[in-house]
Design an enzyme around this catalytic site. Structure first.
Site, PDB file in Angstrom:
ATOM      1  N   CYS A 129      95.050   5.107   6.372  1.00 10.39           N
ATOM      2  CA  CYS A 129      94.283   6.108   7.108  1.00 10.39           C
ATOM      3  C   CYS A 129      95.136   6.961   8.045  1.00 10.39           C
ATOM      4  CB  CYS A 129      93.163   5.433   7.870  1.00 10.39           C
ATOM      5  SG  CYS A 129      92.152   4.432   6.794  1.00 10.39           S
TER       6      CYS A 129
ATOM      7  N   HIS B 161      90.302  10.326  12.789  1.00 18.42           N
ATOM      8  CA  HIS B 161      90.075   9.562  11.563  1.00 18.42           C
ATOM      9  C   HIS B 161      88.674   8.965  11.672  1.00 18.42           C
ATOM     10  CE1 HIS B 161      90.169   6.829   8.341  1.00 18.42           C
ATOM     11  NE2 HIS B 161      90.328   5.743   9.083  1.00 18.42           N
TER      12      HIS B 161
ATOM     13  N   ASN C  96      84.256   6.273   5.511  1.00 12.57           N
ATOM     14  CA  ASN C  96      85.688   6.329   5.803  1.00 12.57           C
ATOM     15  C   ASN C  96      86.424   6.668   4.508  1.00 12.57           C
ATOM     16  OD1 ASN C  96      88.371   5.776   6.263  1.00 12.57           O
ATOM     17  ND2 ASN C  96      88.028   3.819   7.299  1.00 12.57           N
TER      18      ASN C  96
HETATM   19  N1  ACO Z   1      75.692  -5.935   6.438  1.00 10.81           N
HETATM   20  C1  ACO Z   1      75.072  -6.862   7.163  1.00 10.81           C
HETATM   21  N2  ACO Z   1      75.721  -7.796   7.898  1.00 10.81           N
HETATM   22  C2  ACO Z   1      77.075  -7.739   7.879  1.00 10.81           C
HETATM   23  C3  ACO Z   1      77.779  -6.789   7.128  1.00 10.81           C
HETATM   24  C4  ACO Z   1      77.029  -5.855   6.391  1.00 10.81           C
HETATM   25  N3  ACO Z   1      77.619  -4.889   5.646  1.00 10.81           N
HETATM   26  N4  ACO Z   1      79.108  -6.987   7.309  1.00 10.81           N
HETATM   27  C5  ACO Z   1      79.229  -8.026   8.140  1.00 10.81           C
HETATM   28  N5  ACO Z   1      78.019  -8.488   8.481  1.00 10.81           N
HETATM   29  C6  ACO Z   1      77.685  -9.597   9.366  1.00 10.81           C
HETATM   30  C7  ACO Z   1      78.819 -10.574   9.509  1.00 10.81           C
HETATM   31  O1  ACO Z   1      78.817 -11.500   8.444  1.00 10.81           O
HETATM   32  C8  ACO Z   1      78.509 -11.201  10.837  1.00 10.81           C
HETATM   33  O2  ACO Z   1      77.521 -12.176  10.653  1.00 10.81           O
HETATM   34  P1  ACO Z   1      77.560 -13.553  11.499  1.00 10.81           P
HETATM   35  O3  ACO Z   1      77.437 -13.136  12.932  1.00 10.81           O
HETATM   36  O4  ACO Z   1      76.381 -14.282  10.968  1.00 10.81           O
HETATM   37  O5  ACO Z   1      78.880 -14.167  11.160  1.00 10.81           O
HETATM   38  C9  ACO Z   1      77.909 -10.063  11.649  1.00 10.81           C
HETATM   39  O6  ACO Z   1      77.467  -9.098  10.675  1.00 10.81           O
HETATM   40  C10 ACO Z   1      78.858  -9.411  12.607  1.00 10.81           C
HETATM   41  O7  ACO Z   1      80.063  -9.111  11.920  1.00 10.81           O
HETATM   42  P2  ACO Z   1      81.292  -8.529  12.670  1.00 10.81           P
HETATM   43  O8  ACO Z   1      82.455  -8.430  11.722  1.00 10.81           O
HETATM   44  O9  ACO Z   1      81.496  -9.286  13.942  1.00 10.81           O
HETATM   45  O10 ACO Z   1      80.770  -7.069  13.012  1.00 10.81           O
HETATM   46  P3  ACO Z   1      81.436  -5.970  13.918  1.00 10.81           P
HETATM   47  O11 ACO Z   1      80.529  -5.586  14.992  1.00 10.81           O
HETATM   48  O12 ACO Z   1      82.859  -6.290  14.281  1.00 10.81           O
HETATM   49  O13 ACO Z   1      81.486  -4.730  12.917  1.00 10.81           O
HETATM   50  C11 ACO Z   1      83.007  -3.504  11.545  1.00 10.81           C
HETATM   51  C12 ACO Z   1      82.265  -4.801  11.747  1.00 10.81           C
HETATM   52  C13 ACO Z   1      82.015  -2.390  11.332  1.00 10.81           C
HETATM   53  C14 ACO Z   1      83.905  -3.607  10.313  1.00 10.81           C
HETATM   54  C15 ACO Z   1      83.853  -3.171  12.802  1.00 10.81           C
HETATM   55  O14 ACO Z   1      84.582  -4.297  13.183  1.00 10.81           O
HETATM   56  C16 ACO Z   1      84.810  -2.033  12.581  1.00 10.81           C
HETATM   57  O15 ACO Z   1      84.418  -0.899  12.316  1.00 10.81           O
HETATM   58  N6  ACO Z   1      86.117  -2.272  12.750  1.00 10.81           N
HETATM   59  C17 ACO Z   1      87.127  -1.272  12.542  1.00 10.81           C
HETATM   60  C18 ACO Z   1      87.359  -1.147  11.089  1.00 10.81           C
HETATM   61  C19 ACO Z   1      88.197   0.029  10.756  1.00 10.81           C
HETATM   62  O16 ACO Z   1      88.554   0.830  11.579  1.00 10.81           O
HETATM   63  N7  ACO Z   1      88.498   0.118   9.465  1.00 10.81           N
HETATM   64  C20 ACO Z   1      89.190   1.221   8.921  1.00 10.81           C
HETATM   65  C21 ACO Z   1      90.636   1.086   8.993  1.00 10.81           C
HETATM   66  S1  ACO Z   1      91.339   2.449   8.335  1.00 10.81           S
HETATM   67  C22 ACO Z   1      92.303   2.080   7.034  1.00 10.81           C
HETATM   68  O17 ACO Z   1      93.498   2.051   7.162  1.00 10.81           O
HETATM   69  C23 ACO Z   1      91.688   1.813   5.671  1.00 10.81           C
END
Ligand code: ACO
Length: 321
Positions: free
Chosen positions: A114, A248, A278
């Site tokens: 990214c 981004h 994304n």
């Molecule tokens: N639908 C429903 N529930 C979900 C989903 C989904 N798609 N995905 C995860 N969950 C659940 C998890 O299993 C977890 O359940 P649990 O509490 O029973 O264990 C709960 O939701 C919370 O999960 P978290 O991972 O703690 O959720 P978080 O609030 O951290 O959000 C997310 C996750 C959206 C991925 C966030 O951490 C994020 O955006 N991080 C940055 C990611 C990013 O920037 N990525 C791009 C990088 S760029 C590149 O180089 C490709």
């Protein structure tokens, strides 16, 4: 003194749209969860015959058309992509062939994920400032739908496909004011995709992108804040000098935190995340293209571009548009 000026932008999004409601039907997720945690409502998904190359060509031709210059005027092609057409030749060489402009340097930045677009922009800018070339085509193009594990709801809901292109041209007036690139390989395990060719058989976990979303979230907010300080200080500018943030598009909560860091209201942030998800290296040029085309971003505006991704790698560009 020479600068690089943005003289044209273009974007391409595949026709097929996959909404959160569509995802609800194929995995254990919900529209509400996805919107609350990420801000994403839908994403575009490439058709079977669409690739990083075909999408890059569409975006490139749109940028050439807005800049009103001929492919023959291009002095360099750089494509940032994590999902290249082939391992080699580069997607940029294949695009060069399609544009019929053999001779100029053409290469991909393949593994910067990214942050790839800001890295590519920075490299093209150095060549233009040096006077080595006059015009550069800088593209981000990604088919993320082919490297996410559709059985993994923690990543599948986040990504989309598309391409964005920017044409840079040499000018005497300030254009790109500075670029700032960084990487920290100690965070190599936060986001990665293994090289499946290394082994005769690959496990599922080696075929698809792996991400520690929580850790990435914390790291990005921290490093991007420092990056803004560095970028503003290098240009002796204040937050109030920034007209637009073009970030981004990974997560609306990260983007909101970054807007707050720059004291910018959200209507001064170019956002496509809700509609496109994304798109990795394509997300910044796609957001820029949209905001320029609908005339929110105007000539003379000062833009802060920022990207971060696997590596970790991150970078910014401060641009007088
Ligand atoms: N639908 C429903 N529930 C979900 C989903 C989904 N798609 N995905 C995860 N969950 C659940 C998890 O299993 C977890 O359940 P649990 O509490 O029973 O264990 C709960 O939701 C919370 O999960 P978290 O991972 O703690 O959720 P978080 O609030 O951290 O959000 C997310 C996750 C959206 C991925 C966030 O951490 C994020 O955006 N991080 C940055 C990611 C990013 O920037 N990525 C791009 C990088 S760029 C590149 O180089 C490709």
């Amino acid at each position: 003194m020479k600068y690089s000026q943005i003289i044209g932008t273009g974007g391409y999004l595949p026709e097929k749209i996959l909404t959160n409601f569509d995802l609800e039907k194929i995995m254990d997720t919900s529209h509400q969860w996805i919107v609350e945690r990420t801000g994403i409502h839908q994403r575009h998904i490439a058709a079977a015959n669409e690739t990083a190359l075909t999408m890059a060509e569409q975006a490139a031709r749109a940028a050439l058309s807005t800049a009103n210059i001929s492919p023959a005027d291009i002095g360099m092609i750089i494509i940032a992509t994590t999902t290249p057409e082939k391992i080699f030749p580069s997607t940029a060489c294949l695009l060069q062939q399609r544009l019929g402009i053999a001779g100029c340097p053409a290469f991909d930045l393949n593994s910067i994920a990214c942050a790839g677009f800001v890295y590519a922009l920075s490299i093209a800018d150095q060549f233009i400032r040096q006077g080595a070339i006059n015009n550069a085509l800088v593209i981000g193009s990604e088919v993320m739908s082919r490297i996410v594990d559709w059985n993994d709801r923690t990543t599948a809901v986040l990504f989309g496909d598309g391409a964005g292109a920017v044409l840079l041209s040499s000018t005497e007036k300030p254009g790109i004011l500075s670029t700032h690139l960084h990487a920290d390989g100690t965070h190599k395990d936060v986001l990665f995709l293994d090289n499946t060719m290394r082994k005769p058989t690959a496990l599922d976990t080696e075929l698809y992108m792996q991400m520690n979303g929580k850790q990435l979230f914390k790291l990005s907010v921290n490093i991007l804040g420092q990056l803004f300080d560095e970028t503003l200080a290098a240009n002796h500018l204040q937050k109030s000098d920034i007209d637009w943030l073009v970030p981004h598009q990974a997560n609306i909560r990260i983007i909101e935190a970054m807007a707050k860091k720059l004291d910018l209201p959200m209507d001064r942030v170019a956002i496509t995340l809700n509609e496109q998800g994304n798109t990795s290296a394509a997300s910044i040029p796609l957001a820029l293209d949209k905001a320029i085309r609908d005339q929110r971003i105007k000539r003379g505006d000062t833009l802060m571009l920022e990207g971060f991704g696997g590596g970790l790698a991150w970078g910014s560009a401060l641009i007088k548009y």
